[in-house]
Design a protein around this motif. Structure first.
Motif, PDB file in Angstrom:
ATOM      1  N   TYR A  71     -29.304   5.395   3.037  1.00  0.00           N
ATOM      2  CA  TYR A  71     -28.977   4.222   2.244  1.00  0.00           C
ATOM      3  C   TYR A  71     -29.266   4.635   0.807  1.00  0.00           C
ATOM      4  CZ  TYR A  71     -29.650   1.880   6.739  1.00  0.00           C
ATOM      5  OH  TYR A  71     -29.591   1.505   8.045  1.00  0.00           O
ATOM      6  N   GLU A  72     -28.270   4.549  -0.075  1.00  0.00           N
ATOM      7  CA  GLU A  72     -28.448   4.977  -1.456  1.00  0.00           C
ATOM      8  C   GLU A  72     -28.027   3.868  -2.398  1.00  0.00           C
ATOM      9  OE1 GLU A  72     -25.995   8.462  -1.767  1.00  0.00           O
ATOM     10  OE2 GLU A  72     -27.398   9.695  -0.609  1.00  0.00           O
ATOM     11  N   VAL A  73     -28.829   3.678  -3.453  1.00  0.00           N
ATOM     12  CA  VAL A  73     -28.492   2.664  -4.447  1.00  0.00           C
ATOM     13  C   VAL A  73     -28.866   3.189  -5.833  1.00  0.00           C
ATOM     14  CG1 VAL A  73     -30.684   1.420  -4.155  1.00  0.00           C
ATOM     15  CG2 VAL A  73     -28.694   0.222  -5.075  1.00  0.00           C
ATOM     16  N   LEU A  74     -27.954   3.053  -6.781  1.00  0.00           N
ATOM     17  CA  LEU A  74     -28.191   3.478  -8.159  1.00  0.00           C
ATOM     18  C   LEU A  74     -29.029   2.439  -8.899  1.00  0.00           C
ATOM     19  CD1 LEU A  74     -24.544   4.561  -9.052  1.00  0.00           C
ATOM     20  CD2 LEU A  74     -26.500   6.090  -8.699  1.00  0.00           C
ATOM     21  N   GLU A  75     -29.791   2.890  -9.880  1.00  0.00           N
ATOM     22  CA  GLU A  75     -30.567   1.960 -10.714  1.00  0.00           C
ATOM     23  C   GLU A  75     -29.650   0.899 -11.320  1.00  0.00           C
ATOM     24  OE1 GLU A  75     -32.630   4.495 -13.561  1.00  0.00           O
ATOM     25  OE2 GLU A  75     -34.521   4.002 -12.564  1.00  0.00           O
ATOM     26  N   GLU A  76     -28.491   1.330 -11.778  1.00  0.00           N
ATOM     27  CA  GLU A  76     -27.530   0.421 -12.408  1.00  0.00           C
ATOM     28  C   GLU A  76     -27.098  -0.689 -11.448  1.00  0.00           C
ATOM     29  OE1 GLU A  76     -23.020   1.066 -13.646  1.00  0.00           O
ATOM     30  OE2 GLU A  76     -24.398   2.218 -14.901  1.00  0.00           O
ATOM     31  N   GLU A  77     -26.928  -0.339 -10.173  1.00  0.00           N
ATOM     32  CA  GLU A  77     -26.543  -1.341  -9.185  1.00  0.00           C
ATOM     33  C   GLU A  77     -27.657  -2.363  -8.989  1.00  0.00           C
ATOM     34  OE1 GLU A  77     -23.568   1.021  -6.191  1.00  0.00           O
ATOM     35  OE2 GLU A  77     -25.689   1.568  -6.105  1.00  0.00           O
ATOM     36  N   LEU A  78     -28.895  -1.904  -9.044  1.00  0.00           N
ATOM     37  CA  LEU A  78     -30.029  -2.824  -8.918  1.00  0.00           C
ATOM     38  C   LEU A  78     -30.050  -3.807 -10.076  1.00  0.00           C
ATOM     39  CD1 LEU A  78     -32.753  -0.263  -7.807  1.00  0.00           C
ATOM     40  CD2 LEU A  78     -31.632  -1.969  -6.365  1.00  0.00           C
ATOM     41  N   GLU A  79     -29.767  -3.305 -11.273  1.00  0.00           N
ATOM     42  CA  GLU A  79     -29.730  -4.169 -12.458  1.00  0.00           C
ATOM     43  C   GLU A  79     -28.635  -5.224 -12.339  1.00  0.00           C
ATOM     44  OE1 GLU A  79     -29.347  -1.396 -15.671  1.00  0.00           O
ATOM     45  OE2 GLU A  79     -31.360  -0.594 -15.345  1.00  0.00           O
ATOM     46  N   ASN A  80     -27.592  -4.909 -11.567  1.00  0.00           N
ATOM     47  CA  ASN A  80     -26.494  -5.855 -11.354  1.00  0.00           C
ATOM     48  C   ASN A  80     -26.728  -6.780 -10.165  1.00  0.00           C
ATOM     49  OD1 ASN A  80     -24.873  -5.027 -13.529  1.00  0.00           O
ATOM     50  ND2 ASN A  80     -24.108  -3.301 -12.365  1.00  0.00           N
ATOM     51  N   GLY A  81     -27.894  -6.640  -9.511  1.00  0.00           N
ATOM     52  CA  GLY A  81     -28.270  -7.575  -8.462  1.00  0.00           C
ATOM     53  C   GLY A  81     -27.898  -7.215  -7.037  1.00  0.00           C
ATOM     54  N   VAL A  82     -27.568  -5.956  -6.780  1.00  0.00           N
ATOM     55  CA  VAL A  82     -27.220  -5.550  -5.419  1.00  0.00           C
ATOM     56  C   VAL A  82     -28.433  -5.725  -4.510  1.00  0.00           C
ATOM     57  CG1 VAL A  82     -26.656  -3.544  -3.977  1.00  0.00           C
ATOM     58  CG2 VAL A  82     -25.396  -3.971  -6.077  1.00  0.00           C
ATOM     59  N   THR A  83     -28.233  -6.348  -3.355  1.00  0.00           N
ATOM     60  CA  THR A  83     -29.336  -6.519  -2.402  1.00  0.00           C
ATOM     61  C   THR A  83     -29.027  -5.911  -1.035  1.00  0.00           C
ATOM     62  OG1 THR A  83     -28.512  -8.690  -1.754  1.00  0.00           O
ATOM     63  CG2 THR A  83     -30.207  -8.625  -3.478  1.00  0.00           C
ATOM     64  N   LEU A  84     -27.767  -5.655  -0.736  1.00  0.00           N
ATOM     65  CA  LEU A  84     -27.395  -5.037   0.530  1.00  0.00           C
ATOM     66  C   LEU A  84     -26.834  -3.650   0.272  1.00  0.00           C
ATOM     67  CD1 LEU A  84     -25.643  -8.022   2.325  1.00  0.00           C
ATOM     68  CD2 LEU A  84     -27.986  -7.217   2.628  1.00  0.00           C
ATOM     69  N   VAL A  85     -27.302  -2.669   1.051  1.00  0.00           N
ATOM     70  CA  VAL A  85     -26.864  -1.282   0.863  1.00  0.00           C
ATOM     71  C   VAL A  85     -26.453  -0.721   2.213  1.00  0.00           C
ATOM     72  CG1 VAL A  85     -27.557   1.008   0.082  1.00  0.00           C
ATOM     73  CG2 VAL A  85     -28.458  -1.014  -1.080  1.00  0.00           C
ATOM     74  N   GLY A  86     -25.243  -0.164   2.290  1.00  0.00           N
ATOM     75  CA  GLY A  86     -24.732   0.414   3.518  1.00  0.00           C
ATOM     76  C   GLY A  86     -25.145   1.861   3.690  1.00  0.00           C
ATOM     77  N   CYS A  87     -25.222   2.279   4.944  1.00  0.00           N
ATOM     78  CA  CYS A  87     -25.542   3.662   5.284  1.00  0.00           C
ATOM     79  C   CYS A  87     -24.340   4.551   4.974  1.00  0.00           C
ATOM     80  CB  CYS A  87     -25.908   3.761   6.763  1.00  0.00           C
ATOM     81  SG  CYS A  87     -26.222   5.453   7.313  1.00  0.00           S
ATOM     82  N   THR A  88     -24.623   5.792   4.613  1.00  0.00           N
ATOM     83  CA  THR A  88     -23.554   6.743   4.324  1.00  0.00           C
ATOM     84  C   THR A  88     -22.872   7.262   5.588  1.00  0.00           C
ATOM     85  OG1 THR A  88     -25.159   8.550   4.262  1.00  0.00           O
ATOM     86  CG2 THR A  88     -24.595   7.505   2.156  1.00  0.00           C
ATOM     87  N   ASN A  89     -23.507   7.060   6.760  1.00  0.00           N
ATOM     88  CA  ASN A  89     -22.956   7.605   8.008  1.00  0.00           C
ATOM     89  C   ASN A  89     -22.510   6.563   9.026  1.00  0.00           C
ATOM     90  OD1 ASN A  89     -23.334  10.229   7.229  1.00  0.00           O
ATOM     91  ND2 ASN A  89     -25.055  10.628   8.569  1.00  0.00           N
ATOM     92  N   CYS A  90     -23.169   5.417   9.069  1.00  0.00           N
ATOM     93  CA  CYS A  90     -22.858   4.437  10.111  1.00  0.00           C
ATOM     94  C   CYS A  90     -22.569   3.078   9.490  1.00  0.00           C
ATOM     95  CB  CYS A  90     -24.018   4.359  11.121  1.00  0.00           C
ATOM     96  SG  CYS A  90     -25.515   3.586  10.487  1.00  0.00           S
ATOM     97  N   THR A  91     -22.461   2.050  10.307  1.00  0.00           N
ATOM     98  CA  THR A  91     -22.103   0.719   9.815  1.00  0.00           C
ATOM     99  C   THR A  91     -23.314  -0.158   9.503  1.00  0.00           C
ATOM    100  OG1 THR A  91     -21.952  -0.150  12.059  1.00  0.00           O
ATOM    101  CG2 THR A  91     -19.919   0.717  11.082  1.00  0.00           C
ATOM    102  N   LEU A  92     -24.507   0.364   9.665  1.00  0.00           N
ATOM    103  CA  LEU A  92     -25.700  -0.431   9.376  1.00  0.00           C
ATOM    104  C   LEU A  92     -25.923  -0.569   7.880  1.00  0.00           C
ATOM    105  CD1 LEU A  92     -28.208   1.007  12.002  1.00  0.00           C
ATOM    106  CD2 LEU A  92     -26.918  -1.126  12.128  1.00  0.00           C
ATOM    107  N   CYS A  93     -26.658  -1.602   7.509  1.00  0.00           N
ATOM    108  CA  CYS A  93     -27.072  -1.746   6.119  1.00  0.00           C
ATOM    109  C   CYS A  93     -28.496  -2.298   6.085  1.00  0.00           C
ATOM    110  CB  CYS A  93     -26.105  -2.619   5.330  1.00  0.00           C
ATOM    111  SG  CYS A  93     -26.168  -4.367   5.641  1.00  0.00           S
ATOM    112  N   ILE A  94     -29.113  -2.166   4.932  1.00  0.00           N
ATOM    113  CA  ILE A  94     -30.458  -2.707   4.734  1.00  0.00           C
ATOM    114  C   ILE A  94     -30.398  -3.770   3.652  1.00  0.00           C
ATOM    115  CG2 ILE A  94     -31.716  -0.642   5.480  1.00  0.00           C
ATOM    116  CD1 ILE A  94     -32.069   0.084   2.490  1.00  0.00           C
ATOM    117  N   ARG A  95     -31.331  -4.686   3.718  1.00  0.00           N
ATOM    118  CA  ARG A  95     -31.496  -5.683   2.670  1.00  0.00           C
ATOM    119  C   ARG A  95     -32.645  -5.204   1.790  1.00  0.00           C
ATOM    120  NH1 ARG A  95     -32.644 -10.041   5.472  1.00  0.00           N
ATOM    121  NH2 ARG A  95     -30.483 -10.647   5.683  1.00  0.00           N
ATOM    122  N   LEU A  96     -32.365  -5.028   0.499  1.00  0.00           N
ATOM    123  CA  LEU A  96     -33.390  -4.569  -0.430  1.00  0.00           C
ATOM    124  C   LEU A  96     -34.244  -5.733  -0.903  1.00  0.00           C
ATOM    125  CD1 LEU A  96     -31.427  -2.085  -2.707  1.00  0.00           C
ATOM    126  CD2 LEU A  96     -33.005  -1.556  -0.859  1.00  0.00           C
TER     127      LEU A  96
END
Length: 143
Positions: A111-136
């Motif tokens: 699960y990867e998230v850029l600092e810039e995306e965090l500043e824009n309010g991203v809270t859900l991040v998808g896995c690079t390999n599967c369909t799962l995601c995490i809530r930040l």
């Protein structure tokens, strides 16, 4: 509406690519440039497409609007994925060079998230390999 699909461009392209594609599509679909042989229905369809092209240009050519759109787009894509867990940002690894936070998925993806995306309010991040995601779980420091 996905503005990248409207302009038929990749989401990681630079401003010059966006400008060139907009100009190309605007020349094709501009109401004043349409062939006189088109029916009223074809003209109406082309005008509707031209308006979408203009809206895509307005958003993607403005850095702030594009960042906001990208964050909302990522959020919408991630909302369709099952949430595997809540992860506190403080527990994630940080890649200084890439300015990216990451957390390993149970499938060995990340699960990867850029600092810039965090500043824009991203809270859900998808896995690079599967369909799962995490809530930040995080809060932005006051400006």
């Amino acid at each position: 509406m996905d503005y990248y699909k409207v302009l038929d461009i990749p989401s990681d392209c630079d401003a010059m690519v966006i400008k060139r594609k907009f100009q190309h599509l605007a020349r094709i679909h501009h109401p004043d440039k349409l062939p006189t042989t088109l029916s009223q229905a074809e003209r109406a369809e082309s005008l509707e497409h031209f308006q979408k092209i203009e809206e895509a240009w307005r958003v993607l050519s403005d850095e702030k609007l594009r960042n906001k759109f990208d964050a909302e787009r990522a959020q919408g894509m991630n909302q369709q994925m099952p949430i595997s867990e809540d992860v506190d940002l403080d527990t994630m690894e940080f890649d200084e060079e890439e300015k990216t936070y990451w957390h390993e998925c149970r499938c060995s993806g990340r699960y990867e998230v850029l600092e810039e995306e965090l500043e824009n309010g991203v809270t859900l991040v998808g896995c690079t390999n599967c369909t799962l995601c995490i809530r930040l779980l995080y809060s932005l420091a006051p400006s």
